[in-house]
Design an enzyme around this catalytic site. Structure first.
Site, PDB file in Angstrom:
ATOM      1  N   GLU A   1      21.964 -29.401  80.479  1.00 45.26           N
ATOM      2  CA  GLU A   1      23.502 -29.632  80.333  1.00 45.26           C
ATOM      3  C   GLU A   1      23.864 -29.001  78.980  1.00 45.26           C
ATOM      4  O   GLU A   1      23.337 -29.448  77.764  1.00 45.26           O
ATOM      5  CB  GLU A   1      23.898 -30.994  80.331  1.00 45.26           C
ATOM      6  CG  GLU A   1      23.926 -31.795  81.578  1.00 45.26           C
ATOM      7  CD  GLU A   1      22.729 -32.363  82.149  1.00 45.26           C
ATOM      8  OE1 GLU A   1      22.758 -32.898  83.204  1.00 45.26           O
ATOM      9  OE2 GLU A   1      21.640 -31.978  81.724  1.00 45.26           O
TER      10      GLU A   1
ATOM     11  N   CYS B   1      21.887 -33.789  66.331  1.00 50.64           N
ATOM     12  CA  CYS B   1      20.968 -32.489  66.593  1.00 50.64           C
ATOM     13  C   CYS B   1      19.665 -33.071  66.413  1.00 50.64           C
ATOM     14  O   CYS B   1      19.386 -33.687  65.280  1.00 50.64           O
ATOM     15  CB  CYS B   1      21.165 -31.337  65.831  1.00 50.64           C
ATOM     16  SG  CYS B   1      22.708 -30.428  66.114  1.00 50.64           S
TER      17      CYS B   1
ATOM     18  N   CYS C   1      18.307 -30.560  63.378  1.00 50.31           N
ATOM     19  CA  CYS C   1      19.072 -30.520  62.175  1.00 50.31           C
ATOM     20  C   CYS C   1      19.417 -32.146  61.696  1.00 50.31           C
ATOM     21  O   CYS C   1      20.364 -32.290  61.147  1.00 50.31           O
ATOM     22  CB  CYS C   1      20.611 -29.912  62.134  1.00 50.31           C
ATOM     23  SG  CYS C   1      20.400 -28.267  63.147  1.00 50.31           S
TER      24      CYS C   1
ATOM     25  N   HIS D   1      22.377 -33.404  58.928  1.00 51.13           N
ATOM     26  CA  HIS D   1      23.403 -34.254  59.186  1.00 51.13           C
ATOM     27  C   HIS D   1      23.249 -35.585  58.449  1.00 51.13           C
ATOM     28  O   HIS D   1      24.493 -36.305  58.326  1.00 51.13           O
ATOM     29  CB  HIS D   1      23.584 -34.464  60.710  1.00 51.13           C
ATOM     30  CG  HIS D   1      24.171 -33.436  61.461  1.00 51.13           C
ATOM     31  ND1 HIS D   1      25.370 -33.035  61.094  1.00 51.13           N
ATOM     32  CD2 HIS D   1      23.604 -32.396  62.260  1.00 51.13           C
ATOM     33  CE1 HIS D   1      25.720 -31.816  62.032  1.00 51.13           C
ATOM     34  NE2 HIS D   1      24.584 -31.663  62.475  1.00 51.13           N
TER      35      HIS D   1
ATOM     36  N   ARG E   1      21.162 -23.331  58.228  1.00 55.06           N
ATOM     37  CA  ARG E   1      21.966 -22.365  58.934  1.00 55.06           C
ATOM     38  C   ARG E   1      23.443 -22.171  58.301  1.00 55.06           C
ATOM     39  O   ARG E   1      24.308 -21.496  59.022  1.00 55.06           O
ATOM     40  CB  ARG E   1      22.330 -22.864  60.487  1.00 55.06           C
ATOM     41  CG  ARG E   1      20.923 -22.812  61.087  1.00 55.06           C
ATOM     42  CD  ARG E   1      21.038 -23.296  62.570  1.00 55.06           C
ATOM     43  NE  ARG E   1      19.611 -23.306  62.970  1.00 55.06           N
ATOM     44  CZ  ARG E   1      18.697 -24.262  62.771  1.00 55.06           C
ATOM     45  NH1 ARG E   1      19.068 -25.175  61.864  1.00 55.06           N
ATOM     46  NH2 ARG E   1      17.527 -24.200  63.385  1.00 55.06           N
TER      47      ARG E   1
ATOM     48  N   SER F   1      26.861 -23.717  62.882  1.00 53.79           N
ATOM     49  CA  SER F   1      26.921 -22.899  64.211  1.00 53.79           C
ATOM     50  C   SER F   1      28.439 -22.976  64.696  1.00 53.79           C
ATOM     51  O   SER F   1      29.129 -22.042  65.578  1.00 53.79           O
ATOM     52  CB  SER F   1      26.014 -23.356  65.315  1.00 53.79           C
ATOM     53  OG  SER F   1      24.642 -22.971  64.646  1.00 53.79           O
TER      54      SER F   1
ATOM     55  N   CYS G   1      22.368 -22.647  66.825  1.00 46.77           N
ATOM     56  CA  CYS G   1      22.056 -24.302  66.877  1.00 46.77           C
ATOM     57  C   CYS G   1      23.048 -25.082  67.337  1.00 46.77           C
ATOM     58  O   CYS G   1      24.029 -25.462  66.817  1.00 46.77           O
ATOM     59  CB  CYS G   1      21.645 -24.516  65.391  1.00 46.77           C
ATOM     60  SG  CYS G   1      20.901 -26.232  65.197  1.00 46.77           S
TER      61      CYS G   1
ATOM     62  N   CYS H   1      21.981 -29.687  70.854  1.00 47.57           N
ATOM     63  CA  CYS H   1      20.667 -30.023  71.522  1.00 47.57           C
ATOM     64  C   CYS H   1      20.748 -31.074  72.512  1.00 47.57           C
ATOM     65  O   CYS H   1      20.033 -31.283  73.304  1.00 47.57           O
ATOM     66  CB  CYS H   1      19.563 -30.476  70.611  1.00 47.57           C
ATOM     67  SG  CYS H   1      20.203 -31.821  69.639  1.00 47.57           S
TER      68      CYS H   1
END
Lengths: 175, 565
Positions: free
Chosen positions: B14, B61, B64, B68, B477, B500, B544, B547
């Site tokens: 998904e 994520c 990441c 975060h 990123r 992203s 990114c 996820c």
């Protein structure tokens, strides 16, 4: 087979049944005494960052949700050769599940595990929500029984904790 | 006649990123970037204790996680006005630097090098010539003839056994693959070495953060790393010196392997310094704070407009309104209810899916804007801001990279060429070289501060009434920012504007494309069935996207990943 086994739970705890792997790790720790020589970790969704947790280990046991034909909550077991039977698809980002690629990279480097057992459960829902569906929650003890059986096969004696308790993972506690 | 290419590699799980390109005459004419999964995870945070928000945000994520977590504690600290003890700043900084080193090495060797490196061609390489070439680039001890011979034999064994292992889905023999066999062999040997070195960076994060992914040592107000140099269970000299030796090893790998490799490969694909510029407005925030209040930093932040370094305007503190007041998001082309452009504090997240419409909504990603402009974020923005503001380490490593690559390409390379697909790779390697020096510096600062008698690690937060704040982190990123509204000690609203999102976002209300979309226009496409060039440009941003889930598909055959319609 001492000290070189890792049990790794995979999945996103914020995405419904995708939390099955991390939840199973919580369940395992709340129900069983495990030797210090077995590494146990909830890794979330590490993508390729799973590599440091697999490199150099003899045996890996993975707990994860899997896509397969069958009703939600059914368990599927796979070994390394089955996981590697199909080529991984192209990846755009680092987030795509990285189990196959990581195993292949480590095989190429000569640092792969002798074997892998993937204990997978078929999810009912994997959308933005906290908490497992009924069928998946009901299957967690059986997933862990497969883990315990595997560890016994590898020569470990695994005893139930005298103070066994219901798992209470931090992400399921009330806001 | 124009043709449409859809790169949608992850229909088996998904979500994720989908890229659509309209190709005409062997060039991309128009592109769409679409986030295929609704995140909306911010909704889960409403009503929760702000001190626990970072535990949840680092599960957004799986890759990441650290970034975060840090952005979240900084946002809550900003809302309640806490000054974080110096030790906590330094410990966080070392973690962030080690995470960035790890992330960039994995990105180059394990995620994007295969866009440029033809592994099969490495079988034609002469190991002695390969070692010669490598030794002309650096003094790295593992560039010997013996090493190259062993790697070639290992690769040959794999291919003879009928498998390509981790390289199975590369575009081997593609007409856009141009490296000589020796450079391909060099890259394969460093791919193997990088497997070991990324683990060393991870170990640093694990020692300080208890585990990774998902560090455990943060707190709103500081860190949970008790400091007692004589106690085995706390942060002590043994652990500090383990960290130092790991950092020293990483620095050697980055300076002697990663950066020279990127320079050499970049020089041999110099035409890719001419493709992929796209949006040339850049945004980076300052990071690696040197004081408790977040007013002095070791990495500079700011904005650059229209690719002109003379327009550089700095972002100077954790409370700088130049950042917080200029960020908005538009949902004009995203699958949300309404049609607005708002500041993150005022946003809501109400999904409204309508299917992919070229001229309507086509993504779950909102379109962030800074002062109403689309911005590119990431290492290129970081390096350009550093170069424009006189940041010595950035200028020094940038000059080194341009000189090294220029020598291989036998031409003079200029900073103006950085606005490109390969420029993003070069800038990422330059940034990594800067950050690894900073990791050593902040280790030194931590040890000196502890030696001075300061062992403070935590300042408790106080919640009352309505408290509003933002926190940012210049992640690998690019610019990551969290915005939080707290009422009576509970989270009332939470928004994350992630790197992203800046880069992969869709068009806005004025139909201006985002950086991915703009960067693809003009890219050559040699073979629409195998759009390697699209992957090159998109991978150069290190995408990114959500996820979110991890369902493994063990049984399934590979699902068609590229459709040329």
């Amino acid at each position: 087979m001492e000290g070189n086994v890792a049990i790794l739970g995979l999945g996103n705890v914020l995405m419904g049944d995708d939390a099955a792997g991390p939840y199973a790790i919580e369940y395992l720790c709340s129900q069983f005494d495990l030797p210090d020589t077995v590494a146990i970790e909830d890794l979330g969704t590490p993508g390729l960052d799973i590599l440091p947790h697999i490199a150099g280990r003899e045996r890996i046991i993975l707990l994860d949700t899997v896509r397969s034909d069958g009703p939600a909550g059914e368990i599927r077991l796979y070994r390394k050769d089955q996981i590697l039977a199909h080529a991984p698809s192209a990846r755009i980002g680092p987030h795509d599940p990285g189990v196959k690629e990581t195993l292949l990279s480590l095989e190429f480097a000569g640092k792969g595990p002798a074997d892998v057992l993937l204990v997978g459960v078929i999810p009912e829902r994997t959308d933005s929500t906290i908490g497992l569906s009924g069928p998946v929650r009901a299957s967690i003890p059986l997933m862990i029984q497969h883990v315990v059986d595997e560890l016994e096969t590898l020569g470990y004696h695994i005893a139930r904790r005298t103070d066994a308790r219901e798992p209470s993972p931090w992400w399921e506690r009330e806001a | 006649m124009s043709q449409r290419i859809v790169v949608d590699p992850v229909t088996r799980i998904e979500g994720h990123l989908r890229i659509d390109c309209e190709v005409d005459g062997g060039r991309v004419k128009k592109a769409w970037s679409s986030g295929q999964m609704w995140r909306g995870i911010e909704v889960i945070l409403q009503g929760r204790d702000p001190r626990e928000a970072w535990l949840f945000t680092q599960r957004f994520c799986g890759v990441c996680t650290t970034v975060h977590a840090i952005a979240s504690v900084r946002a809550v600290e900003n809302a309640v006005g806490i000054q974080v003890p110096l030790n906590a700043q330094y410990i966080r900084n070392i973690i962030l630097a080690a995470h960035a080193m790890h992330d960039h090495i994995v990105h180059f060797y394990h995620l994007s090098a295969l866009d440029w490196v033809d592994v099969v061609s490495a079988l034609q390489a002469d190991p002695a010539a390969t070692a010669n070439l490598a030794q002309s680039l650096s003094d790295w001890p593992m560039n010997s003839v013996k090493e190259m011979t062993a790697v070639k034999a290992r690769l040959a064994g794999f291919v003879e056994a009928g498998q390509l292992g981790p390289f199975a889905n590369g575009y081997w023999g593609h007409p856009a693959m141009k490296l000589p066999p020796e450079v391909n062999l060099l890259a394969v040997s460093h791919y193997l070495q990088a497997l070991d070195y990324q683990r060393k960076a991870n170990q640093v994060v694990t020692i300080l953060g208890s585990k990774t992914p998902n560090i455990q040592n943060l707190a709103v107000g500081g860190v949970a790393n008790a400091i007692n140099l004589d106690n085995e269970s706390t942060l002590n000299m043994t652990k500090l010196y383990t960290i130092k030796s790991l950092l020293d090893e990483m620095v050697a790998f980055i300076q002697q392997v990663y950066l020279p490799d990127v320079c050499a490969i970049g020089a041999l694909y110099a035409d890719w310094l001419g493709y992929g510029s796209g949006v040339t407005n850049y945004l980076a925030v300052p990071d690696l704070p040197l004081d408790s209040a977040g007013t002095k930093f070791d990495l500079p932040g700011g904005t650059i407009m229209n690719g002109d370094l003379a327009t550089a305007k700095p972002i100077t503190s954790f409370t700088d309104p130049y950042f917080s007041e200029n960020v908005t998001e538009s949902i004009a082309h995203a699958w949300y209810d309404g049609d607005w452009t708002r500041h993150p504090y005022e946003e809501d997240t109400v999904p409204k899916y309508t299917g992919f419409e070229d001229d309507g909504a086509y993504s779950w990603i909102k379109a962030p804007r800074f002062g109403d402009k689309p911005m590119q974020v990431g290492p290129l923005a970081q390096v350009l801001v550093g170069a424009a503001t006189g940041h010595e380490p950035t200028q020094r490593w940038l000059n080194f990279a341009l000189d090294t690559a220029g020598a291989v390409a036998k031409t003079k390379l200029t900073p103006a060429m950085l606005h490109s697909t390969l420029g993003r790779h070069l800038a990422r390697a330059v940034r990594t070289a800067v950050i690894c020096e900073m990791a050593q510096k902040h280790w030194q600062l931590l040890v000196e501060n502890i030696a001075s008698g300061d062992t403070a690690i935590f300042e408790p937060p106080v919640f009352q009434g309505e408290q509003v704040g933002f926190g940012f982190h210049e992640a690998p990123r690019g610019t990551l920012s969290h915005f939080v509204v707290i009422r009576d000690g509970k989270i009332a609203n939470y928004q994350a504007v992630v790197p992203s999102t800046w880069n992969a976002g869709p068009r806005d209300e004025q139909n201006r494309p985002g950086p991915y979309e703009a960067s693809l226009v003009g890219n050559p496409i040699a073979d629409p069935e195998r759009p390697l060039e699209v992957l090159r440009t998109i991978h150069s941003f290190d995408p990114c996207i959500a996820c979110a889930v991890h369902t493994l598909d063990v049984e399934g055959n590979e699902i068609a990943r590229v459709k040329a319609l």
